[in-house]
Design a protein around this motif. Structure first.
Motif, PDB file in Angstrom:
ATOM      1  N   UNK A   7      65.533  33.887  39.557  1.00  0.00           N
ATOM      2  CA  UNK A   7      64.302  33.532  40.256  1.00  0.00           C
ATOM      3  C   UNK A   7      63.192  34.440  39.762  1.00  0.00           C
ATOM      4  N   UNK A   8      62.087  33.828  39.360  1.00  0.00           N
ATOM      5  CA  UNK A   8      60.919  34.604  38.921  1.00  0.00           C
ATOM      6  C   UNK A   8      59.815  34.409  39.946  1.00  0.00           C
ATOM      7  N   UNK A  53      67.105  25.919  46.440  1.00  0.00           N
ATOM      8  CA  UNK A  53      66.409  24.620  46.418  1.00  0.00           C
ATOM      9  C   UNK A  53      64.888  24.774  46.416  1.00  0.00           C
ATOM     10  N   UNK A  54      64.401  26.010  46.429  1.00  0.00           N
ATOM     11  CA  UNK A  54      62.954  26.231  46.468  1.00  0.00           C
ATOM     12  C   UNK A  54      62.343  25.935  45.088  1.00  0.00           C
ATOM     13  N   UNK A  55      61.280  25.147  45.104  1.00  0.00           N
ATOM     14  CA  UNK A  55      60.651  24.701  43.845  1.00  0.00           C
ATOM     15  C   UNK A  55      59.525  25.652  43.430  1.00  0.00           C
ATOM     16  N   UNK A  56      59.221  25.698  42.124  1.00  0.00           N
ATOM     17  CA  UNK A  56      58.070  26.483  41.660  1.00  0.00           C
ATOM     18  C   UNK A  56      56.796  26.079  42.407  1.00  0.00           C
ATOM     19  N   UNK A  57      55.961  27.078  42.695  1.00  0.00           N
ATOM     20  CA  UNK A  57      54.708  26.827  43.419  1.00  0.00           C
ATOM     21  C   UNK A  57      54.829  27.163  44.896  1.00  0.00           C
ATOM     22  N   UNK A  58      56.042  27.143  45.413  1.00  0.00           N
ATOM     23  CA  UNK A  58      56.263  27.436  46.839  1.00  0.00           C
ATOM     24  C   UNK A  58      56.143  28.943  47.099  1.00  0.00           C
ATOM     25  N   UNK A  83      57.580  31.277  40.577  1.00  0.00           N
ATOM     26  CA  UNK A  83      57.088  30.864  39.254  1.00  0.00           C
ATOM     27  C   UNK A  83      58.120  29.948  38.603  1.00  0.00           C
ATOM     28  N   UNK A  84      59.385  30.342  38.671  1.00  0.00           N
ATOM     29  CA  UNK A  84      60.447  29.505  38.113  1.00  0.00           C
ATOM     30  C   UNK A  84      61.757  29.858  38.780  1.00  0.00           C
ATOM     31  N   UNK A  85      62.694  28.956  38.651  1.00  0.00           N
ATOM     32  CA  UNK A  85      64.014  29.144  39.251  1.00  0.00           C
ATOM     33  C   UNK A  85      65.003  28.466  38.302  1.00  0.00           C
TER      34      UNK A  85
END
Ligand SMILES: Cc1cc2nc3c(=O)[nH]c(=O)nc-3n(C[C@H](O)[C@H](O)[C@H](O)COP(=O)(O)OP(=O)(O)OC[C@H]3O[C@@H](n4cnc5c(N)ncnc54)[C@H](O)[C@@H]3O)c2cc1C
Ligand code: FES
Length: 259
Positions: free
Chosen positions: A20-21, A79-84, A8-10
């Motif tokens: 990290x959510x 480095x993981x983006x929201x949505x992944x 959801x967010x980072x």
């Protein structure tokens, strides 16, 4: 159970520290303070073993993870983006026993991640919660410290800091604050580096206050099969699997001399 959790967010909350959510309704519903999840960044060119992370909080369908970048896995995670989507196993392990009135929580570094979840849960139940949080230095942690201070105020949690360089709170090790705090505590919960946990266990034993520690160990499977996470046990020798019998263990069950 293996699930996929959506990012959801980072948010960076310090130098190399991230909040990290994840959207993970089943895990969030089943978790309790002290449990952990295995997370694997999937879909990239390099397959990576899953890494263990304590649950830092659960809010509705969301799971919060507070982590520090220390190597390749955590760097990829940052480095993981929201949505992944991430592969997510859990909740795993046991939790803290929260049934006490005047708990003393002793956190070293990222050990604050599971302890803060416990602190908030116990404060919500009406316990008088004291948290001692030790860091090498406060530099680089300002956002995280501000968030914790706000939440402590809102949740009526007593929060004290120590830093080894004296940049925040009392200068020295977090265990320096323990003797006085132990006078009114009815249980100690601790998470941090092994040397700190050994000292915490010893001080709690001297004061005859029950102590639970949350241990970290390298983990490959997270479910009791690989024996990669064992720690020496007492009485009678032998070993305990941190992922199965822990990560929360009674301090008296750990053979601190052999750890
Ligand atoms: C039950 C459990 C809960 C955890 N909860 C959190 C958490 O909430 N937040 C957080 O930031 N970290 C947590 N950790 C530690 C986290 O799992 C490691 O930092 C992560 O696996 C490192 O992976 P990496 O690929 O980035 O580093 P690697 O490349 O695997 O290792 C980099 C360096 O970190 C050291 N290291 C790796 N794993 C650990 C470990 N478990 N303990 C101590 N040193 C280690 C290695 O020896 C090496 O020096 C937890 C560990 C366990 C077992
Ligand atoms: S991580 Fe495999 S047995 Fe604990």
């Amino acid at each position: 159970m293996r699930k996929y959790a959506k990012v959801v967010s980072q948010e960076p909350v310090g130098a190399g520290v991230f909040l990290l959510r994840l959207e993970a309704p089943a895990v969030a519903a089943a978790t309790s303070p002290g449990t952990f999840v295995m997370l694997r960044v999937s879909g990239g060119p390099e397959p990576l073993l899953a890494r263990p992370f304590s649950v830092h909080g659960a809010e509705g369908d969301h799971l919060l993870i507070l982590y520090q970048v220390v190597g390749r896995g955590t760097e990829m995670l940052s480095r993981v983006e929201p949505g992944r989507e991430l592969a997510c196993w859990g909740p795993l392990g046991n939790g803290f026993n929260l049934d006490c009135q005047r708990p003393l929580l002793v956190a070293g570094g990222m050990g604050v991640a599971p302890l803060w979840f416990a602190a908030r849960a116990m404060a919500e139940r009406g316990a008088e919660v004291s948290v001692l949080f030790g860091l090498a230095g406060a530099g680089g942690y300002s956002e995280l410290l501000a968030v914790l201070q706000d939440q402590a105020e809102a949740g009526k949690i007593s929060l004290s800091f120590t830093t080894e360089d004296g940049s925040l709170g009392e200068k020295g090790l977090v265990t320096h604050l323990m003797p006085q705090a132990l006078e009114r505590a009815d249980r100690v919960l601790a998470c941090g580096p092994p040397a700190m946990l050994k000292a915490v266990a010893s001080l709690a034993a001297e004061a005859e206050v029950a102590c639970q520690v949350s241990l970290e160990a390298p983990m490959a499977c997270g479910v009791g099969a690989c024996l990669g996470c064992v720690v020496p046990a007492v009485p009678g020798g032998g070993y305990l699997r941190v992922c199965q019998e822990g990560p929360v263990l009674g301090a008296a069950r750990v053979d601190w001399e052999r750890l």
